[in-house]
Design an enzyme around this catalytic site. Structure first.
Site, mmCIF file in Angstrom:
data_model
loop_
_atom_site.group_PDB
_atom_site.id
_atom_site.type_symbol
_atom_site.label_atom_id
_atom_site.label_comp_id
_atom_site.label_asym_id
_atom_site.label_seq_id
_atom_site.Cartn_x
_atom_site.Cartn_y
_atom_site.Cartn_z
ATOM 1 N N ASN A 35 0.836 -1.205 0.000
ATOM 2 C CA ASN A 35 0.000 0.000 0.000
ATOM 3 C C ASN A 35 0.864 1.245 0.000
ATOM 4 O O ASN A 35 1.954 1.256 0.580
ATOM 5 C CB ASN A 35 -0.987 -0.015 1.180
ATOM 6 C CG ASN A 35 -0.428 0.714 2.398
ATOM 7 O OD1 ASN A 35 -0.478 1.955 2.472
ATOM 8 N ND2 ASN A 35 0.129 -0.050 3.341
ATOM 9 N N PHE A 39 -1.595 8.203 4.203
ATOM 10 C CA PHE A 39 -2.393 8.866 5.258
ATOM 11 C C PHE A 39 -3.581 9.641 4.678
ATOM 12 O O PHE A 39 -3.804 10.806 5.030
ATOM 13 C CB PHE A 39 -1.541 9.822 6.119
ATOM 14 C CG PHE A 39 -0.408 9.210 6.875
ATOM 15 C CD1 PHE A 39 -0.341 7.843 7.126
ATOM 16 C CD2 PHE A 39 0.625 10.012 7.368
ATOM 17 C CE1 PHE A 39 0.715 7.300 7.864
ATOM 18 C CE2 PHE A 39 1.679 9.480 8.091
ATOM 19 C CZ PHE A 39 1.721 8.125 8.330
ATOM 20 N N SER A 102 5.935 5.166 8.516
ATOM 21 C CA SER A 102 5.280 4.910 7.232
ATOM 22 C C SER A 102 6.250 5.244 6.107
ATOM 23 O O SER A 102 6.892 6.295 6.129
ATOM 24 C CB SER A 102 4.029 5.762 7.070
ATOM 25 O OG SER A 102 3.584 5.676 5.716
ATOM 26 N N ASN A 104 5.268 5.958 3.202
ATOM 27 C CA ASN A 104 4.480 6.651 2.177
ATOM 28 C C ASN A 104 4.327 8.152 2.399
ATOM 29 O O ASN A 104 3.569 8.805 1.685
ATOM 30 C CB ASN A 104 3.105 5.995 2.066
ATOM 31 C CG ASN A 104 3.238 4.523 1.722
ATOM 32 O OD1 ASN A 104 4.047 4.156 0.871
ATOM 33 N ND2 ASN A 104 2.479 3.679 2.409
ATOM 34 N N THR A 105 5.015 8.677 3.395
ATOM 35 C CA THR A 105 5.085 10.129 3.588
ATOM 36 C C THR A 105 6.561 10.478 3.519
ATOM 37 O O THR A 105 7.366 9.954 4.288
ATOM 38 C CB THR A 105 4.480 10.536 4.945
ATOM 39 O OG1 THR A 105 3.088 10.235 4.931
ATOM 40 C CG2 THR A 105 4.673 12.030 5.213
ATOM 41 N N LYS A 144 6.010 3.918 16.994
ATOM 42 C CA LYS A 144 5.924 2.816 16.018
ATOM 43 C C LYS A 144 7.055 2.912 15.011
ATOM 44 O O LYS A 144 7.216 3.936 14.351
ATOM 45 C CB LYS A 144 4.579 2.862 15.300
ATOM 46 C CG LYS A 144 4.387 1.700 14.327
ATOM 47 C CD LYS A 144 2.953 1.583 13.888
ATOM 48 C CE LYS A 144 2.766 0.464 12.878
ATOM 49 N NZ LYS A 144 1.362 0.388 12.443
ATOM 50 N N ASN A 173 6.061 -1.440 11.383
ATOM 51 C CA ASN A 173 5.291 -0.976 10.229
ATOM 52 C C ASN A 173 5.618 -1.865 9.011
ATOM 53 O O ASN A 173 6.212 -2.938 9.165
ATOM 54 C CB ASN A 173 5.642 0.498 9.960
ATOM 55 C CG ASN A 173 4.442 1.288 9.480
ATOM 56 O OD1 ASN A 173 3.790 0.865 8.513
ATOM 57 N ND2 ASN A 173 4.155 2.398 10.128
#
Ligand SMILES: Cc1cc2nc3c(=O)[nH]c(=O)nc-3n(C[C@H](O)[C@H](O)[C@H](O)COP(=O)(O)O)c2cc1C
Length: 267
Positions: A35, A39, A102, A104-105, A144, A173
């Protein structure tokens, strides 16, 4: 379903659309997902309204609220976003998760490195003291982290968590590593890989954290639980409790019961 607790988020201060679609891919041969949602969420105020409307905590259930930063916030200002989220979610959480892992940021995971982590956790810890006084309740803070860290990095993170009085750690994660899914359809999509291929790396980080932090420091284990055996492997690695995401998608609600029963049967 039989869950002992639930964690929701990541929430960011402002609403944001996340990455363009498609941004989620199934790799069923590997019991995995990739994925890159980024966010996507309606922002802090809507998040809190949803949490309150759910009456989840009013029913005596445990709720973790997971906070992050907006994509548009420059990384040098990341702390502002975490503090804004912490202020907002504090009275509504049984624990708060500071998500710095994450993929993805952009640059988010850089917050796991020495000085950046020190600065962020110092600010978060200080704000927690103020919020604890204001609300008359000390809400536990969890951090996390990613599976893509070497032993030296994990050791530094462990020491930093302790130094700033963080109450626990969530490992892990999703991974940016693709070696276990090479050649599969969608394997080269950008984003975080979750599910079975992340189990080993997650468990390795959990074991390193346990060695560095010693007995009694709370570790939430997550990553690649598709069966009761997988969940038990996390306890063996050193986790106290576990979370499930991708496994719920491939195995459905029965997995929750299977894991809970295996935990209950443990000597
Ligand atoms: C679709 C999807 C969205 C996710 N979104 C978040 C998120 O917003 N914040 C977060 O901390 N972790 C997020 N994760 C990571 C999971 O919480 C979990 O740490 C990771 O997927 C490994 O566990 P699993 O193998 O059981 O899925 C997401 C995972 C997936 C698959």
């Amino acid at each position: 379903m039989g869950f002992g607790f639930v964690e929701v988020g990541t929430v960011t201060p402002k609403a944001q659309p996340g990455n363009p679609k498609p941004r989620m891919f199934r790799l069923p041969e590997a019991d995995a997902l990739i994925n890159r949602l980024g966010f996507n969420n309606d922002g802090l105020d809507a998040f809190i309204a949803n949490v309150q409307r759910s009456r989840f905590r009013a029913q005596g259930r445990l709720l973790g609220l997971n906070i992050g930063k907006n994509a548009a916030t420059p990384i040098e200002r990341a702390t502002d976003d975490y503090l804004a989220c912490l202020d907002g979610v504090y009275p509504h959480a049984d624990y708060v998760t500071v998500n710095i892992s994450s993929p993805n940021t952009r640059n988010l995971r850089a917050l796991q490195s020495d000085e950046a982590l020190d600065a962020l956790l110092s600010a978060v810890a200080e704000r927690r003291e103020a919020l604890a006084a204001q609300h008359g309740r000390r809400v536990p803070l969890f951090v996390k982290i990613a599976p893509d860290l070497d032993a030296a990095q994990v050791d530094v993170i462990a020491a930093t968590l302790r130094r700033h009085g963080m109450d626990g750690v969530i490992a892990t994660n999703t991974t940016i590593v693709r070696d276990k899914v090479k050649g599969l359809r969608h394997a080269d999509e950008a984003g975080g890989l979750s599910g079975a291929p992340v189990l080993e790396a997650s468990n390795r980080v959990i074991a390193q954290l346990r060695a560095a932090l010693g007995a009694g420091y709370p570790i939430i284990g997550v990553g690649g639980i598709l069966s009761a055996d997988d969940a038990l492997s996390k306890l063996r690695a050193g986790a106290d409790v576990v979370q499930i995401y991708t496994g719920l998608i491939y195995r459905g609600p029965a997995l929750v019961n299977e894991v809970a029963r295996a935990f209950a049967r443990r000597p």
